[in-house]
Design an enzyme around this catalytic site. Structure first.
Site, PDB file in Angstrom:
ATOM      1  N   ARG A 185       5.815  -7.604   3.030  1.00  0.00           N
ATOM      2  CA  ARG A 185       4.342  -7.557   3.036  1.00  0.00           C
ATOM      3  C   ARG A 185       3.820  -8.418   1.900  1.00  0.00           C
ATOM      4  NH1 ARG A 185       0.873  -4.792   5.637  1.00  0.00           N
ATOM      5  NH2 ARG A 185       2.638  -3.792   6.630  1.00  0.00           N
TER       6      ARG A 185
ATOM      7  N   TYR B 143       8.674  -9.816 -15.424  1.00  0.00           N
ATOM      8  CA  TYR B 143       7.405 -10.532 -15.572  1.00  0.00           C
ATOM      9  C   TYR B 143       7.669 -12.022 -15.527  1.00  0.00           C
ATOM     10  CZ  TYR B 143       3.084  -8.079 -15.929  1.00  0.00           C
ATOM     11  OH  TYR B 143       1.946  -7.414 -15.588  1.00  0.00           O
TER      12      TYR B 143
ATOM     13  N   THR C  65       0.219 -14.622   6.056  1.00  0.00           N
ATOM     14  CA  THR C  65       0.955 -13.471   5.555  1.00  0.00           C
ATOM     15  C   THR C  65       2.422 -13.737   5.899  1.00  0.00           C
ATOM     16  OG1 THR C  65       0.828 -12.275   7.638  1.00  0.00           O
ATOM     17  CG2 THR C  65      -0.931 -11.855   6.055  1.00  0.00           C
TER      18      THR C  65
ATOM     19  N   LYS D 215       3.918 -10.443   9.398  1.00  0.00           N
ATOM     20  CA  LYS D 215       3.545 -10.203  10.798  1.00  0.00           C
ATOM     21  C   LYS D 215       4.634 -10.829  11.684  1.00  0.00           C
ATOM     22  CE  LYS D 215      -1.171  -9.525   9.305  1.00  0.00           C
ATOM     23  NZ  LYS D 215      -2.590  -9.951   9.328  1.00  0.00           N
TER      24      LYS D 215
ATOM     25  N   ASP E 107      -5.714 -20.147   8.876  1.00  0.00           N
ATOM     26  CA  ASP E 107      -5.085 -18.903   8.435  1.00  0.00           C
ATOM     27  C   ASP E 107      -4.182 -18.451   9.579  1.00  0.00           C
ATOM     28  OD1 ASP E 107      -4.437 -16.276   7.955  1.00  0.00           O
ATOM     29  OD2 ASP E 107      -6.455 -15.662   7.364  1.00  0.00           O
TER      30      ASP E 107
ATOM     31  N   GLU F 113       4.872 -14.590 -15.123  1.00  0.00           N
ATOM     32  CA  GLU F 113       3.605 -15.334 -14.990  1.00  0.00           C
ATOM     33  C   GLU F 113       3.872 -16.818 -15.167  1.00  0.00           C
ATOM     34  OE1 GLU F 113       0.792 -13.704 -17.742  1.00  0.00           O
ATOM     35  OE2 GLU F 113       0.441 -11.927 -16.504  1.00  0.00           O
TER      36      GLU F 113
HETATM   37  C1  LIG Z   1      -3.568  -9.843   8.444  1.00  0.00           C
HETATM   38  C2  LIG Z   1      -4.466 -10.989   8.172  1.00  0.00           C
HETATM   39  C3  LIG Z   1      -4.838 -11.345   6.856  1.00  0.00           C
HETATM   40  C4  LIG Z   1      -4.655 -10.502   5.624  1.00  0.00           C
HETATM   41  O1  LIG Z   1      -3.535  -9.964   5.299  1.00  0.00           O
HETATM   42  P1  LIG Z   1      -3.343  -8.805   4.204  1.00  0.00           P
HETATM   43  O2  LIG Z   1      -1.965  -9.092   3.754  1.00  0.00           O
HETATM   44  O3  LIG Z   1      -3.557  -7.526   4.907  1.00  0.00           O
HETATM   45  O4  LIG Z   1      -4.343  -9.028   3.107  1.00  0.00           O
HETATM   46  C5  LIG Z   1      -5.559 -12.510   6.676  1.00  0.00           C
HETATM   47  N1  LIG Z   1      -5.924 -13.253   7.718  1.00  0.00           N
HETATM   48  C6  LIG Z   1      -5.643 -12.932   8.982  1.00  0.00           C
HETATM   49  C7  LIG Z   1      -6.094 -13.817  10.092  1.00  0.00           C
HETATM   50  C8  LIG Z   1      -4.914 -11.774   9.257  1.00  0.00           C
HETATM   51  O5  LIG Z   1      -4.665 -11.430  10.523  1.00  0.00           O
END
Ligand SMILES: *Cc1c(COP(=O)(O)O)cnc(C)c1O
Length: 427
Positions: free
Chosen positions: A237, A56, A228, A231, A202, A58
């Site tokens: 993840r 933990y 993220t 990807k 994003d 936090e």
């Molecule tokens: C995949 C993705 C997310 C979210 O990711 P998670 O980890 O599945 O919550 C946010 N924004 C964009 C543009 C994405 O392609």
């Protein structure tokens, strides 16, 4: 110590051990072409499966609500320093559990409920968290969407600018889940400043390309950049937020305690490992190959009579209109799955089909590139896709493709050591 504590997974839970073994085989023997997926390294897996899951922590390094944090503090500091080195950002928070929570933290740090967000239309490639009516974003904020033009199928920057002046949003969002062209972050940042809006990019999908310098970085132009890490960046993840120093305190408070409790320290450590890998020259070579592979695939599919949305790709992903060859995205996804090719159906801009059918599939090159596949394999795979979809209801045609997929997969092994180990254990 009880006997539960020292036995292997196969001994304690043969059901889950068998499921994992099957998933290892599925990954090894299918062509993984879901654009948002990738394969992490053994080193990242090792950190994810480490004892840091027990802790933990936090709070933030040096300011925790729990004792015993000296080592996890060091892990989080390393993750932060490496993220800053990769992206040249002023501030970074590496604790978000996912991309969605990273986005939520930004909204909660600067918006009030009911504020207006200008974001990319989900039907044109935007993400759930950019304003889907069932998502917290769509339920909490007033969403004004911008999209792509019908002619070029690229972002309509003039519409974006007009809507920004008309609606005076508090926040302008950019970044997408199904967009194959370079995003002009500089231009969007300028529009945001002109109308007094905050800006956020994003880069969940393209973070690896940005890290390698193969897509212009949003960092100089945006107040917030979320991503993220799983990807194209090829880490665990999870999520991450970068921002200008002036927003650092509010952002950190929004991640914890507004959105999350304790960080997943094994995931934070795995992010540090992923960032170390991203600083290696080999990572740039990988990302260059990701782009080259996507280009060849798009070209070959287009030569086979499919229509590539916007005419091609600048990054790792493409949207393929399969309806021009007489089937829906759902039919294509199912047929390809039988053949051992994993993709997802996806609406295309101005789609004439309902969302559950869709006219397209989204295809990406990151995972296959991690396996070591290059341009010659992309040509073969485009042929296999075309052959499968030419006769999409014929199961024996899919089976014939399936056999060739198996052989191709065998030449590019994936997680070999794991396969050997788990087949020995689950016998
Ligand atoms: C995949 C993705 C997310 C979210 O990711 P998670 O980890 O599945 O919550 C946010 N924004 C964009 C543009 C994405 O392609």
């Amino acid at each position: 110590m009880t006997s539960l504590m020292n036995r292997s997974l196969a001994q304690v839970d043969p059901d889950i051990a068998a499921i994992i073994a099957k998933e290892e085989r599925r990954l090894a023997y299918n062509l993984e072409m879901i654009a948002s997926e990738n394969f992490v390294s053994e080193a990242v897996l090792e950190a994810m499966g480490s004892v840091l899951t027990n802790k933990y922590a936090e709070g933030y390094p040096g300011k925790r609500y729990y004792g015993g944090c000296e080592f996890v503090d060091a892990a989080e500091e390393l993750a932060r320093a490496r993220a800053r080195a990769i992206f040249a950002c002023e501030h970074v928070n590496v604790q978000p559990h996912s991309g969605s929570q990273a986005n939520m933290a930004v909204y909660l740090s600067v918006l009030n409920y009911g504020d207006t967000i200008l974001g990319m239309n989900l039907a044109h490639g935007g993400h759930l968290t950019h304003g889907h009516p069932l998502n917290f974003s769509g339920r909490s904020y007033k969403i004004v969407p911008y999209g792509v033009t019908q002619e070029t199928e690229t972002i309509d920057y003039e519409e974006l600018e007009r809507l920004a002046h008309e609606h005076k949003p508090k926040l302008i969002l950019c970044g997408a889940s199904a967009y194959s062209r370079v995003i002009d972050f500089e231009r969007i940042g300028r529009v945001a400043r002109d109308v007094g809006a905050l800006s956020m990019a994003d880069i969940a999908h393209i973070a690896g390309l940005v890290a390698a310098g193969l897509h212009p970085s949003p960092i100089p132009h945006m107040d917030f950049v979320t991503t993220t890490t799983h990807k194209t960046l090829r880490g665990p993840r999870a999520g991450m937020v970068m921002c200008r120093e002036q927003f650092a305190k509010d952002l950190d408070r929004a991640v914890f305690p507004t959105v999350q409790g304790g960080p997943l320290m094994h995931a934070v450590a795995a992010k540090a490992v992923c960032f170390k890998e991203a600083l290696e020259p080999e990572f740039k070579t990988y990302q260059e190959q990701v782009i080259r592979n996507a280009r060849v695939l798009a070209l070959e599919l287009s030569n086979a009579g499919f229509r590539i949305i916007s005419g091609g790709t600048d990054n790792h992903v493409m949207l393929v209109d399969v309806f021009v060859r007489g089937l829906t995205g759902t039919q294509a996804e199912k047929a390809l799955e039988r053949a051992g090719v994993t993709v997802n159906k996806n609406a295309i801009p101005f789609d004439t089909q309902p969302p559950m059918k869709a006219s397209g599939v989204r295809i990406g090159s990151p995972a296959l590139t991690t396996r070591g596949m290059k341009e010659p394999e992309m040509k073969v795979i485009a042929g296999l896709i075309s052959e499968t979809l030419a006769d999409f209801e014929n199961e024996s045609a899919a089976k014939s493709v399936r056999e060739r997929v198996n052989r191709l997969c065998e030449s590019f092994p994936m997680y070999e050591g794991r396969l050997v180990r788990s087949s020995a254990q689950t016998k």
